[in-house]
Design an enzyme around this catalytic site. Structure first.
Site, PDB file in Angstrom:
ATOM      1  N   LYS A 247       1.341  -1.411  -0.285  1.00 22.20           N
ATOM      2  CA  LYS A 247       0.017   0.172   0.249  1.00 22.20           C
ATOM      3  C   LYS A 247       0.795   0.927  -0.056  1.00 22.20           C
ATOM      4  CE  LYS A 247      -3.923   1.714   2.616  1.00 22.20           C
ATOM      5  NZ  LYS A 247      -4.824   1.470   3.589  1.00 22.20           N
TER       6      LYS A 247
ATOM      7  N   SER B  64      -9.559   1.546   3.195  1.00 23.01           N
ATOM      8  CA  SER B  64      -8.409   2.264   2.197  1.00 23.01           C
ATOM      9  C   SER B  64      -7.936   1.867   1.362  1.00 23.01           C
ATOM     10  CB  SER B  64      -7.906   3.675   2.656  1.00 23.01           C
ATOM     11  OG  SER B  64      -6.812   3.110   3.959  1.00 23.01           O
TER      12      SER B  64
ATOM     13  N   SER C 181      -9.252  -0.513   7.504  1.00 23.86           N
ATOM     14  CA  SER C 181      -9.283  -0.274   5.998  1.00 23.86           C
ATOM     15  C   SER C 181      -8.699  -2.051   4.857  1.00 23.86           C
ATOM     16  CB  SER C 181      -8.339   0.860   6.169  1.00 23.86           C
ATOM     17  OG  SER C 181      -8.431   2.164   6.131  1.00 23.86           O
TER      18      SER C 181
END
Ligand code: GLN
Length: 482
Positions: free
Chosen positions: A80, A155, A179
């Site tokens: 990420k 997210s 997330s």
């Protein structure tokens, strides 16, 4: 040889690398090829570091030939875009950090690297990890591999889409309020949020420091266990990382649930929940019972206050953490400023997206004198009560079974203009972060439209062994049905 990576797990890949069935260069190339083929549709990646990844893979092949033993030797991973990997961009999907290159490795990355992992690319996310759909990325809209008109969740939406969509064997994500677990549920992969303090946060761009935790998106619970045991442990660079020994999680997985007590919190099975989600989760509970678990009802009475508590604490901490992005040290600086104050203002106005600005404003407000007691202090008190709810529940059971989210994935755009509706979708995930406990999302079914649904298994602080054990037994029993 051409390596088929569509359903390959990290564990399978390691076996095949060790058996000489394929090399790390071949494996890494296969992932790069899959990204080239699929990412124009999925938009899971923000950047791919092809040359460095292939060079590192070649080194891993040489190390293996000369007896190298790294636990992840030659395995390519996606990361990420919020975690620092030396020499790679780390934009947090924000215009403000465009052009920034990490000068160092986050501790979690350094530990994976020391075991031979290859870092091949950076995945899309909501800007600064604020959001639940990846629609808040400044750069692109990641799509759900199960249905391209739907969001992948957020997210860590890019990581989940990459793993579920055949563009990565495994990926790292972060979870401040869900997330990792929610996008794993929306896309159909395994998402593990470890206990607060289990993995060092050094090198993770902070959103809400008392809630943030690094974790993984994988195609199996076993892979989640493997990555966890490599990343976990005390780090003197993060004083909130806890010095608790790291079990060999991947060796302690179980195949049945004899003697395990699982709690069903009544507040997590609510009116208004999507019927397909409820059905899939209830079927999963029945399956756990068939595997030998005793299922008991429990109560987490302060659940109703969780969203408000989370959105006060998370925004308050974000407003402080994001103060460092002022155009002086990181990323992009606005042109044409007349003095430093003007430069800060112009940089932040141009660099941050709407959701980030909304949270900075909310967070600043709840911390301001006159409102601090009414909002921030009350939220801290409520956080203590929420944690106590879990402590009490875990006196009666080893782990809790719940839905991950009240609904499956949304259509792209469906909630984008209604932040409050979006926040409400986090009701079942923010509690684990407020309490500091661990949780995992394991695929448990799908809606009639084929949208995946996840089962959330919550465990007490440092109870990863329990939730991985339950998750593995459940997952194996599903595979038996294939
Ligand atoms: N959806 C939650 C939020 O927007 C959680 C985000 C996260 O875990 N990073 O804050």
């Amino acid at each position: 040889m051409a390596v088929a990576i569509e359903n390959l797990t990290v564990t399978d890949a390691l076996e095949k690398l060790n058996a000489g069935i394929f090399t790390s260069v071949e494996l890494t190339q296969a992932v790069i090829d899959a990204i080239r083929e699929k990412d124009p549709d999925l938009c899971a990646y923000l950047s791919v570091d092809t040359d460095q990844a292939l060079a590192r893979a070649a080194e891993a092949d040489q190390e293996r030939a000369s007896g190298g033993q790294g636990r992840l030797l030659g395995v390519p991973l996606a990361v990420k875009d919020v975690l620092n990997v030396k020499g790679q961009p780390c934009t947090c999907a924000s215009r403000l950090l465009r052009g920034y290159t990490s000068p160092y490795d986050a501790t979690a990355i350094a530990r994976l690297r020391a075991e031979g992992a290859v870092f091949l690319g950076r995945t899309n996310m909501d800007e600064f990890a604020m959001g639940s759909t990846t629609e808040n990325s400044a750069f692109k809209q990641t799509r759900n591999p199960a249905a391209l008109d739907y969001v992948p969740g957020g997210s860590s939406g890019g990581s989940a889409a990459a793993v579920a969509g055949g563009e990565a064997l495994a990926a790292l994500g972060t979870d401040t309020g869900g997330s990792i677990r929610q996008p794993a549920s929306f896309c159909g992969c395994v998402g593990l949020k470890p206990t607060y303090g289990r993995i060092s946060r050094y090198g993770l761009t902070a959103f809400a420091s008392s809630l943030d935790q690094i974790g993984s998106m994988t195609r199996s619970v076993r892979d989640a266990a493997l990555l966890l045991e490599v990343m976990s442990g005390h780090d003197r660079m993060d004083s909130t990382s806890v010095d608790v020994s790291v079990p060999a999680y991947s060796e302690k997985l179980r195949d049945d649930l004899q003697g395990v007590r699982l709690g069903l919190p009544k507040e997590y099975f609510i009116e208004g929940m999507d019927p397909a989600v409820e059905q899939a989760v209830r079927a999963a509970v029945a399956r756990c019972r068939d595997l030998g678990a005793e299922v008991v009802d429990v109560s987490l009475p302060h659940t109703d206050y969780a969203i408000a508590t989370y959105y006060i604490i998370a925004t308050a901490e974000a407003s402080a953490n994001l103060a460092r992005f002022d155009g002086v040290r990181y990323g992009t600086r606005a042109e044409g400023a007349t003095d430093p104050i003007d430069m800060y203002g112009k940089t932040r106005a141009a660099g941050f997206g709407d959701e980030v600005k909304r949270r900075i404003i909310l967070g600043t407000y709840v911390l301001s004198s006159g409102y601090y007691d009414a909002y921030y202090l009350s939220a801290q008190k409520m956080r203590t009560l929420i944690r106590a709810d879990f402590e009490k529940a875990f006196e009666e059971c080893d782990a809790l079974l719940t839905p991950v989210a009240p609904t499956p994935a949304y259509r792209i755009g469906e909630k984008a203009t209604d932040p409050l509706q979006m926040y409400l979708g986090d009701v079942f995930t923010v509690t684990a972060n407020l309490a500091g406990i661990c949780g995992i999302s394991v695929p448990c079914g799908a809606t009639s439209d084929g949208l995946p649904v996840g089962l959330q298994i919550l465990g007490p602080a440092f109870g990863e062994e329990s939730i991985l054990g339950v998750g593995h037994a459940f997952e194996q029993s599903l595979h038996g049905d294939d």
